[in-house]
Design a protein around this motif. Structure first.
Motif, PDB file in Angstrom:
ATOM      1  N   ASP A 102      -1.742   2.526 -12.659  1.00 17.22           N
ATOM      2  CA  ASP A 102      -1.500   1.319 -12.277  1.00 17.22           C
ATOM      3  C   ASP A 102      -1.907   1.162 -10.890  1.00 17.22           C
ATOM      4  O   ASP A 102      -2.833  -0.058 -10.946  1.00 17.22           O
ATOM      5  N   ASP A 103      -1.812   2.199 -10.109  1.00 16.59           N
ATOM      6  CA  ASP A 103      -2.649   1.867  -8.995  1.00 16.59           C
ATOM      7  C   ASP A 103      -3.932   1.913  -8.944  1.00 16.59           C
ATOM      8  O   ASP A 103      -4.693   1.335  -7.979  1.00 16.59           O
ATOM      9  N   GLU A 104      -4.528   2.737  -9.540  1.00 14.68           N
ATOM     10  CA  GLU A 104      -6.179   2.764  -9.839  1.00 14.68           C
ATOM     11  C   GLU A 104      -6.696   1.406 -10.219  1.00 14.68           C
ATOM     12  O   GLU A 104      -7.754   0.917  -9.824  1.00 14.68           O
ATOM     13  N   ASN A 105      -5.743   0.686 -11.001  1.00 13.77           N
ATOM     14  CA  ASN A 105      -6.409  -0.656 -11.438  1.00 13.77           C
ATOM     15  C   ASN A 105      -6.080  -1.607 -10.379  1.00 13.77           C
ATOM     16  O   ASN A 105      -7.110  -2.498 -10.247  1.00 13.77           O
ATOM     17  N   VAL A 146      -5.180   0.634  -0.895  1.00  6.04           N
ATOM     18  CA  VAL A 146      -5.026   2.176  -0.970  1.00  6.04           C
ATOM     19  C   VAL A 146      -3.937   2.559  -1.609  1.00  6.04           C
ATOM     20  O   VAL A 146      -2.581   2.056  -1.214  1.00  6.04           O
ATOM     21  N   PRO A 147      -3.761   3.020  -2.779  1.00  8.11           N
ATOM     22  CA  PRO A 147      -2.608   3.557  -3.387  1.00  8.11           C
ATOM     23  C   PRO A 147      -1.824   4.385  -2.471  1.00  8.11           C
ATOM     24  O   PRO A 147      -2.267   5.235  -2.024  1.00  8.11           O
ATOM     25  N   THR A 177       9.542   7.766  -2.910  1.00 13.08           N
ATOM     26  CA  THR A 177      10.553   6.879  -1.847  1.00 13.08           C
ATOM     27  C   THR A 177      12.059   7.653  -2.038  1.00 13.08           C
ATOM     28  O   THR A 177      12.303   8.248  -3.236  1.00 13.08           O
ATOM     29  N   PRO A 178      12.860   7.822  -0.918  1.00 15.80           N
ATOM     30  CA  PRO A 178      13.708   8.642  -0.958  1.00 15.80           C
ATOM     31  C   PRO A 178      14.859   8.241  -1.767  1.00 15.80           C
ATOM     32  O   PRO A 178      15.674   8.891  -2.565  1.00 15.80           O
ATOM     33  N   ALA A 214       6.726  -1.050  -3.351  1.00 23.51           N
ATOM     34  CA  ALA A 214       6.255  -2.238  -2.663  1.00 23.51           C
ATOM     35  C   ALA A 214       4.878  -1.775  -2.051  1.00 23.51           C
ATOM     36  O   ALA A 214       5.170  -0.742  -1.209  1.00 23.51           O
ATOM     37  N   VAL A 215       3.810  -2.575  -2.348  1.00 21.70           N
ATOM     38  CA  VAL A 215       2.476  -2.140  -1.629  1.00 21.70           C
ATOM     39  C   VAL A 215       2.109  -3.322  -0.819  1.00 21.70           C
ATOM     40  O   VAL A 215       2.140  -4.519  -1.125  1.00 21.70           O
TER      41      VAL A 215
END
Length: 366
Positions: free
Chosen positions: A34-37, A46-47, A52-53, A72-73
């Motif tokens: 998904d991040d590469e897309n 940048v992915p 996340t804790p 969240a990005v």
């Protein structure tokens, strides 16, 4: 029986935790697609590969929810430079480009070195900055517009003496043997003159499309609204001069004026400086128009002491006000106040700078 029941459930719980941990280790690889897309999008994000804790705590605690938690990005998009400039409040430093700073740095070194040889007084920075941001602010080419016809009974402003123009009416148009036209003007305050077209100005307010740096104009005197003085339009309105017009009068006085206070000369000469009497100011205007839109300007601060030429000799002054390209100085001996351009050759620092530049040019030619 309760103990046996607990012992029976413990292997099942351990097996469940193994399955959960196995799934957690594979999640980054599943999310990477998904991040590469996302990285292919115009945002250029940048992915993130940081776990996340919150997700790890939920899984280790054996939470019933095993669904993937979306991270969240924050997407950062760089704005174009012109948008950044528009959002940033104007400051004096913003008016000068990187090239101007380099010019100022070299000029500062030159003037400081020059002053160290005299009285150890630091000289000002001298810059040659691009004066405007739009092409219509820097133009010094006369617009190709049709000339307005001059007629008998037309109200005009006409030259009575070199630094004194007055309002009058054209009462006759005379054609000389060589074909040149002369205009006979009857002044409102009495008297008549036979003048050429470059000694007549329109009595109406000029239109913006008619104006350009180097235009020949006459400016209404502040102390007498019936008298006008000739000059050359030297700055068009821009952010740098707070949307005003700068005019150099023929006696070297610089004035900022609004559109209703000056008038265009009807038939200006091809070379505007030909209409200026022979003087140091004429040489200054020739160089100014040649350098435009990169005029040399000194940088002074209020309260700074300097030497300015007055009546043929350098006299001590102090800066009272700095207003864009001009400043008001007070002569310490006579307490006389005067407005002067920050690039005037009357400034001792500017005179030295111009002499140094002339020596450099002569050295290069040799």
């Amino acid at each position: 029986m309760e103990v046996d029941e607990m012992e029976t459930r413990m292997p099942e719980l351990q097996e469940s935790r193994k399955r959960v941990k196995t799934k957690k280790r594979t999640e980054p690889y599943e999310e990477r697609d998904d991040d590469e897309n996302m990285s292919d999008s115009p945002c250029g994000s940048v992915p993130s590969t940081t776990e996340t804790p919150g997700k790890e705590t939920q899984l280790e605690d054996g939470s019933d929810s095993l669904s993937v938690i979306k991270k969240a990005v924050v997407v950062l998009t760089r704005l174009p430079e012109y948008k950044i400039s528009a959002l940033r409040p104007p400051t004096p430093q913003q008016f000068y480009s990187e090239d101007d700073s380099k010019t100022a740095k070299h000029a500062k070194n030159d003037t400081t070195r020059n002053n160290n040889n005299n009285n150890n007084e630091p000289g000002p920075i001298i810059i040659s900055s691009a004066f405007a941001h739009c092409s219509n602010e820097t133009t010094k080419v006369r617009p190709n517009l049709p000339e307005e016809e001059l007629k008998v009974d037309m109200m005009v402003l006409a030259r009575k003496r070199s630094m004194r123009w007055q309002r009058g009416k054209i009462v006759d148009i005379v054609t000389r043997e060589d074909g040149r036209l002369k205009y006979k003007v009857s002044f409102e305050e009495k008297g008549k003159s036979l003048v050429s077209g470059h000694h007549i100005a329109f009595d109406t307010t000029p239109k913006l499309e008619q104006l350009y740096v180097g235009a020949r104009v006459v400016v209404r005197c502040q102390d007498n609204k019936f008298r006008f003085r000739p000059g050359v339009l030297s700055e068009l309105p821009s952010r740098k001069n707070r949307l005003r017009f700068l005019v150099f009068l023929d006696d070297h006085t610089p004035v900022y004026v609004g559109l209703p206070l000056f008038h265009l000369v009807c038939r200006p000469q091809e070379n505007v400086v030909d209409d200026i009497p022979d003087s140091p100011h004429k040489s200054f205007m020739m160089q100014y128009l040649k350098d435009w839109p990169y005029p040399h300007l000194t940088q002074y601060r209020v309260g700074q002491a300097l030497n300015v030429e007055l009546n043929g000799s350098q006299q001590r002054c102090e800066v009272q006000v700095v207003d864009c390209s001009i400043m008001q100085v007070i002569f310490l001996e006579s307490q006389q106040k005067e407005w002067i351009h920050r690039g005037s050759m009357r400034l001792e620092h500017m005179a030295r700078f111009l002499e140094m530049k002339a020596e450099e040019r002569n050295g290069d030619s040799d």
